[in-house]
Design a protein around this motif. Structure first.
Motif, PDB file in Angstrom:
ATOM      1  N   UNK A 193       0.859  -1.185   0.000  1.00 14.95           N
ATOM      2  CA  UNK A 193       0.000   0.000   0.000  1.00 14.95           C
ATOM      3  C   UNK A 193       0.893   1.232   0.000  1.00 14.95           C
ATOM      4  N   UNK A 194       0.289   2.378   0.172  1.00 15.13           N
ATOM      5  CA  UNK A 194       1.084   3.605   0.176  1.00 15.13           C
ATOM      6  C   UNK A 194       2.022   3.682   1.375  1.00 15.13           C
ATOM      7  N   UNK A 195       1.703   2.938   2.448  1.00 16.92           N
ATOM      8  CA  UNK A 195       2.506   3.053   3.665  1.00 16.92           C
ATOM      9  C   UNK A 195       3.098   1.734   4.154  1.00 16.92           C
ATOM     10  N   UNK A 196       2.548   0.603   3.711  1.00 18.05           N
ATOM     11  CA  UNK A 196       2.896  -0.678   4.328  1.00 18.05           C
ATOM     12  C   UNK A 196       3.033  -1.764   3.280  1.00 18.05           C
TER      13      UNK A 196
ATOM     14  N   UNK B 232       8.359 -14.738  17.421  1.00 23.55           N
ATOM     15  CA  UNK B 232       9.373 -14.595  16.387  1.00 23.55           C
ATOM     16  C   UNK B 232       8.852 -15.244  15.108  1.00 23.55           C
ATOM     17  N   UNK B 233       8.976 -14.532  13.995  1.00 22.51           N
ATOM     18  CA  UNK B 233       8.548 -15.052  12.692  1.00 22.51           C
ATOM     19  C   UNK B 233       9.765 -15.059  11.778  1.00 22.51           C
ATOM     20  N   UNK B 234       9.987 -16.162  11.087  1.00 19.38           N
ATOM     21  CA  UNK B 234      11.134 -16.273  10.183  1.00 19.38           C
ATOM     22  C   UNK B 234      10.706 -16.865   8.851  1.00 19.38           C
TER      23      UNK B 234
ATOM     24  N   UNK C 167      13.873  -7.040   4.880  1.00 19.53           N
ATOM     25  CA  UNK C 167      12.928  -5.981   4.574  1.00 19.53           C
ATOM     26  C   UNK C 167      11.896  -5.910   5.703  1.00 19.53           C
ATOM     27  N   UNK C 168      11.111  -4.839   5.689  1.00 18.81           N
ATOM     28  CA  UNK C 168      10.116  -4.629   6.745  1.00 18.81           C
ATOM     29  C   UNK C 168       8.733  -5.001   6.212  1.00 18.81           C
ATOM     30  N   UNK C 169       8.049  -5.881   6.957  1.00 22.73           N
ATOM     31  CA  UNK C 169       6.716  -6.335   6.564  1.00 22.73           C
ATOM     32  C   UNK C 169       5.761  -6.283   7.756  1.00 22.73           C
ATOM     33  N   UNK C 170       4.486  -6.159   7.437  1.00 29.66           N
ATOM     34  CA  UNK C 170       3.434  -6.417   8.410  1.00 29.66           C
ATOM     35  C   UNK C 170       2.769  -7.725   8.003  1.00 29.66           C
TER      36      UNK C 170
ATOM     37  N   UNK D 199       7.660  -5.836  10.959  1.00 35.18           N
ATOM     38  CA  UNK D 199       8.620  -6.853  11.392  1.00 35.18           C
ATOM     39  C   UNK D 199       9.707  -7.030  10.326  1.00 35.18           C
ATOM     40  N   UNK D 200      10.949  -7.123  10.771  1.00 36.36           N
ATOM     41  CA  UNK D 200      12.068  -7.327   9.851  1.00 36.36           C
ATOM     42  C   UNK D 200      12.179  -8.813   9.525  1.00 36.36           C
ATOM     43  N   UNK D 201      12.010  -9.150   8.223  1.00 36.22           N
ATOM     44  CA  UNK D 201      12.122 -10.525   7.745  1.00 36.22           C
ATOM     45  C   UNK D 201      13.004 -10.555   6.512  1.00 36.22           C
TER      46      UNK D 201
END
Length: 399
Positions: A280-283, A306-308, A318-321, A336-338
């Protein structure tokens, strides 16, 4: 159990999927039981994870079982726990459920004056019981899972001791144990010791006392900055306190604990597949093939897992939601950085053994996942994935 083996499990059994490493449960139990004296007993809190195979395995390690419903009691007996190794601690049930547990011969823990009076008037001292005390000690952690504070529905207030004594004296109740549980995530060993000293002070009021049950709250680290309960230090301090009490009072008490997530949390790995990457425009969202219908803790408790990305472990970060695919806000993790996630990649949620599958549902008419055990280097299907027919199994079509 390696991430490559988890990928193998995902390919074999499909996702979403719960995988439990039994060897990790054994390590946890060995560490806990080795930290305390020989006169300490551990009763696994079944509500954390009740897969019958997990119960059988924990029984084989020598643990007892802490149950909060009559059906957990029945599962425990089916899994091989003897009635002497089962403690039934219900909350807000009527006397009929207590009586059903009596018929099964297990230890019974009563946590309110009303049932205590009903039980005493009907059975007097013919069946020994425990009484659950609310110590008004705040354990820390999430307020939703703290059970020892003054506004908690659990236990009989320590300030109602005289009322308990009156019921005991007027009915002839045989109280063989006192129980105190302040809730999950006790962050300070001194909370245990404070509660234990309070229990020691109560002992003189109950002449038939044999057991002091301190509940649990042993903390496991869910994220890198979390501290784990130092069970070795706690065990040493508890032993010193118990020996001092025995020397001073001439009484010898057996100490019980009820570890739940401490035994099974780290054993659990929840595997999901990335369905879509949506920017999206922000996420940047990773939409996975699950939701809070399978893992409600992040939405319910604001808990961290923790998610991997085990499909692309060496990719750029990269940064993800991370979100689910049900028609409801079901965010697993914000920003979250994944390692770079591609559609089709397999993500793993760590520390998913406790209150994961156990709190799952069929919300949105979605099917619950399969459960797989990992033991001695092999996978074993322990619960099949639900099918469409399971959604209709108990429904009666009347129209």
């Amino acid at each position: 159990m390696t991430d490559q083996e988890l990928l193998q499990a995902a390919a074999t059994y499909q996702t979403p999927l719960y995988v439990y490493n039994l060897d990790q449960i054994a390590l946890r139990y060995k560490k806990l039981s080795g930290a305390f004296s020989a006169d300490t007993r551990f009763f696994y809190a079944a509500k954390a994870l009740t897969n019958i195979n997990v119960l059988k395995y924990i029984e084989s390690l020598g643990a007892g079982l802490d149950c909060v419903s009559i059906y957990e009691v029945q599962l425990g007996l089916r899994a091989g726990f003897s009635k002497e190794r089962i403690l039934f601690t219900p909350n807000c049930v009527d006397l009929l459920e207590i009586e059903e547990a009596m018929g099964l011969g297990v230890h019974i823990n009563i946590d309110n004056i009303s049932i205590l009076e009903q039980f005493g008037n009907k059975y007097a001292g013919s069946y020994p019981i425990f009484v659950r005390i609310n110590p008004h000690i705040y354990a820390g952690g999430n307020h939703k899972i703290s059970t020892g504070h003054i506004d908690s529905k659990f236990g009989i207030s320590i300030h109602q001791l005289r009322h308990i004594e009156r019921v005991m004296q007027s009915t002839g109740l045989n109280i063989e144990g006192l129980h105190m549980h302040t809730g999950s995530e006790i962050k300070d060993a001194e909370v245990f010791l404070q509660g234990l000293e309070m229990m020691f002070e109560l002992c003189s009021h109950f002449p038939n006392l044999k057991y002091l049950d301190m509940g649990s709250g042993f903390k496991v680290p869910y994220q890198p900055s979390d501290m784990e309960s130092d069970v070795e230090s706690l065990g040493s301090k508890v032993q010193v306190a118990v020996e001092a009490f025995s020397k001073e009072s001439g009484k010898k008490m057996q100490i019980w604990f009820e570890p739940g997530k401490y035994l099974v949390s780290e054993s659990g790995h929840f595997l999901v597949k990335a369905n879509v990457i949506k920017q999206t425009t922000a996420t940047v969202f990773v939409g996975v093939n699950s939701g809070f219908n399978h893992l409600i803790r992040p939405m319910f408790y604001d808990s961290y897992h923790t998610i991997e990305n085990i499909s692309n472990p060496s990719g750029p970060e990269r940064i993800y939601t991370v979100v689910g695919h049900i028609c409801e806000t079901d965010t697993f993790a914000w920003d979250r950085k994944l390692t770079e996630v591609r559609e089709g990649d397999i993500l793993v949620f760590r520390n998913a053994g406790a209150y994961g599958f156990e709190m799952s549902s069929n919300f949105n008419s979605r099917l619950r996942p399969a459960e797989v055990l990992y033991h001695d280097g092999e996978f074993h299907l322990a619960r099949r994935r639900e099918t469409f027919e399971d959604l209709l199994r108990n429904q009666i079509e009347v129209l």
